[in-house]
Motif scaffolding. Structure first.
Motif, PDB file in Angstrom:
ATOM      1  N   THR A  62      93.688  18.471  18.105  1.00 28.68           N
ATOM      2  CA  THR A  62      93.643  19.273  16.877  1.00 28.68           C
ATOM      3  C   THR A  62      94.907  19.078  16.060  1.00 28.68           C
ATOM      4  OG1 THR A  62      92.273  20.957  17.972  1.00 28.68           O
ATOM      5  CG2 THR A  62      93.409  21.611  15.953  1.00 28.68           C
TER       6      THR A  62
ATOM      7  N   ALA B 190      87.863  18.099  17.860  1.00 28.94           N
ATOM      8  CA  ALA B 190      88.674  17.928  19.070  1.00 28.94           C
ATOM      9  C   ALA B 190      87.852  18.088  20.342  1.00 28.94           C
ATOM     10  CB  ALA B 190      89.834  18.919  19.067  1.00 28.94           C
TER      11      ALA B 190
ATOM     12  N   GLU C 121      89.493  21.487  14.845  1.00 31.53           N
ATOM     13  CA  GLU C 121      89.165  22.097  16.139  1.00 31.53           C
ATOM     14  C   GLU C 121      87.790  21.664  16.626  1.00 31.53           C
ATOM     15  OE1 GLU C 121      89.740  26.231  16.650  1.00 31.53           O
ATOM     16  OE2 GLU C 121      91.708  26.281  15.701  1.00 31.53           O
TER      17      GLU C 121
ATOM     18  N   GLN D 157      94.998  17.494  12.334  1.00 31.42           N
ATOM     19  CA  GLN D 157      95.546  18.283  11.219  1.00 31.42           C
ATOM     20  C   GLN D 157      96.664  17.515  10.517  1.00 31.42           C
ATOM     21  OE1 GLN D 157      96.568  21.951  13.216  1.00 31.42           O
ATOM     22  NE2 GLN D 157      94.644  22.923  12.626  1.00 31.42           N
TER      23      GLN D 157
END
Length: 396
Positions: A85, A102, A99, A89
């Motif tokens: 994550t 991931a 998220e 990002q």
């Protein structure tokens, strides 16, 4: 510990069969856990009691639980998920999207099976019944130890040690450039620990003295084909099936003309179930006039399924279907006791293999490894019909 996995296409009644099996097992004095790993849980509805991630006692000697896959994933893969994550990002993805991405496809399913292994290790129960609907993705992940074993031991472990040693030196230069940190020891340890869990799980699932699958099906064309496909994939990974449950058969006492055509079709499909899964034992369960919810209904189902039997026994010990790989060649071995080879005719259409023996016919749905190939010869050895497969060009 005895492990029984109930599986089948959605809506065939496998949860009810799992719950009824648990009731009979507990009745015989076995400490029994029925664990639902199906994302669409219905075990609590079947028992008519609230269930959670942790086991809850339902009746004496019987516990139930509905697995929270996200909780399992967080406990087993949380460090890696958080790291991926962070990387995503840093590359510009929004928080919620990062998220979601991931979580690798199939991870929640395989960690459901890892939860089963944890109960096996803890040894708190005598019998573990899994209300499961394993997909092709989850079953393919069971091949991970064979595929990844050499890589994990020879390459990943040295890389892991090197990464941990170099991280304090490289991190100050790496983070300002990349925008995220190098993986720490917890992140680096997780993949190898995951590999070890799957390797240990595979040994439990492929031990047919303690682990069996029971396929729940209905006398319907699409459901039977799905069950045959599941049987083929389970056999591909050496997971034994010891019984087939044919559920929701319209009873003879139903004489309303509305059901006549349906009953005739079911008669044909019942015959196909017995032939296509032979010599596995098939138990037939009628279509009841009420829902299978609550103890009264489940006790009725329990009596129909098992009567005075011990449901934890291994109902069938032979391996009915085996897929064997020898270098780059595959063969399919089908258990056909007492059948001479000169009575066997083979035809293949798409991913289906048709085996005709006299007036009897058996259809097998092939796993993908064999579906693209053609039968290239067959022989009978020790009650097994061994069918060799080869590339279509070579056969032609």
């Amino acid at each position: 510990m005895r492990v029984i996995l109930m599986t089948g296409k959605g809506g065939v009644g496998k949860t009810s069969v799992a719950a009824a099996t648990g009731l009979r097992s507990a009745e015989l004095g076995y400490r029994t856990l029925v664990l639902s790993t199906d994302p669409a849980h219905s075990l609590a509805d079947s028992f008519d009691i609230e269930l959670e991630h942790a086991p809850r006692e339902v009746t004496p000697n019987l516990w139930g639980a509905e697995l929270d896959a996200l909780m399992e994933l967080e406990g087993n893969w949380g460090a890696v998920k958080r790291y991926i994550t962070q990387v995503l990002q840093a590359r510009g993805l929004e928080g919620i999207e990062a998220e979601e991405l991931a979580i690798l496809p199939g991870m929640d399913e395989i960690f459901s099976l890892v939860r089963m292994k944890r109960h096996y290790d803890e040894g708190e129960f005598d019998v573990l019944i899994i209300d499961s609907a394993p997909t092709g993705t989850a079953l393919r992940l069971l091949s991970l130890p064979e595929v990844a074993g050499w890589y994990m031991r020879r390459f990943y472990k040295p890389l892991q040690a090197m990464s941990v040693a170099l991280r304090p030196l490289v991190e100050p230069l790496f983070r300002p450039i990349a925008g995220f940190s190098l993986p720490n020891k917890e992140v680096m340890d997780a993949p190898f620990e995951f590999y070890e869990q799957i390797e240990a799980l595979e040994k439990v699932l492929t031990d047919n003295t303690q682990t069996s699958v029971r396929l729940v099906t209905n006398p319907e064309k699409m459901v039977i084909k799905e069950s045959l496909r599941a049987h083929a994939y389970l056999s591909l990974y050496n997971v034994a099936t010891d019984m087939v449950v044919a559920n929701r058969i319209i009873p003879d006492e139903v004489t309303d003309p509305f059901f006549q055509r349906w009953k005739e079709n079911q008669q044909q499909y019942r015959h196909e179930i017995h032939e296509n899964f032979h010599p596995l034992p098939v138990k037939e369960v009628p279509l009841y006039s009420e829902e299978m919810c609550g103890m009264e209904a489940l006790n009725r189902l329990k009596e129909t399924l098992y009567a005075d039997e011990d449901p934890t026994q291994v109902y069938y010990k032979e391996t009915t279907l085996r897929v064997v790989q020898d270098q780059n060649q595959y063969s399919l071995e089908v258990y056909l006791p007492g059948i001479p080879k000169d009575q066997v005719e083979l035809t293949k259409t798409g991913d289906e293999l048709n085996i005709r023996i006299g007036n009897h016919r058996r259809n097998l749905v092939l796993p993908q490894a064999l579906a693209a190939l053609q039968p290239a010869g067959a022989k009978m050895e020790e009650d097994y019909l061994k069918i060799r497969f080869a590339d279509a060009a070579k056969v032609g």
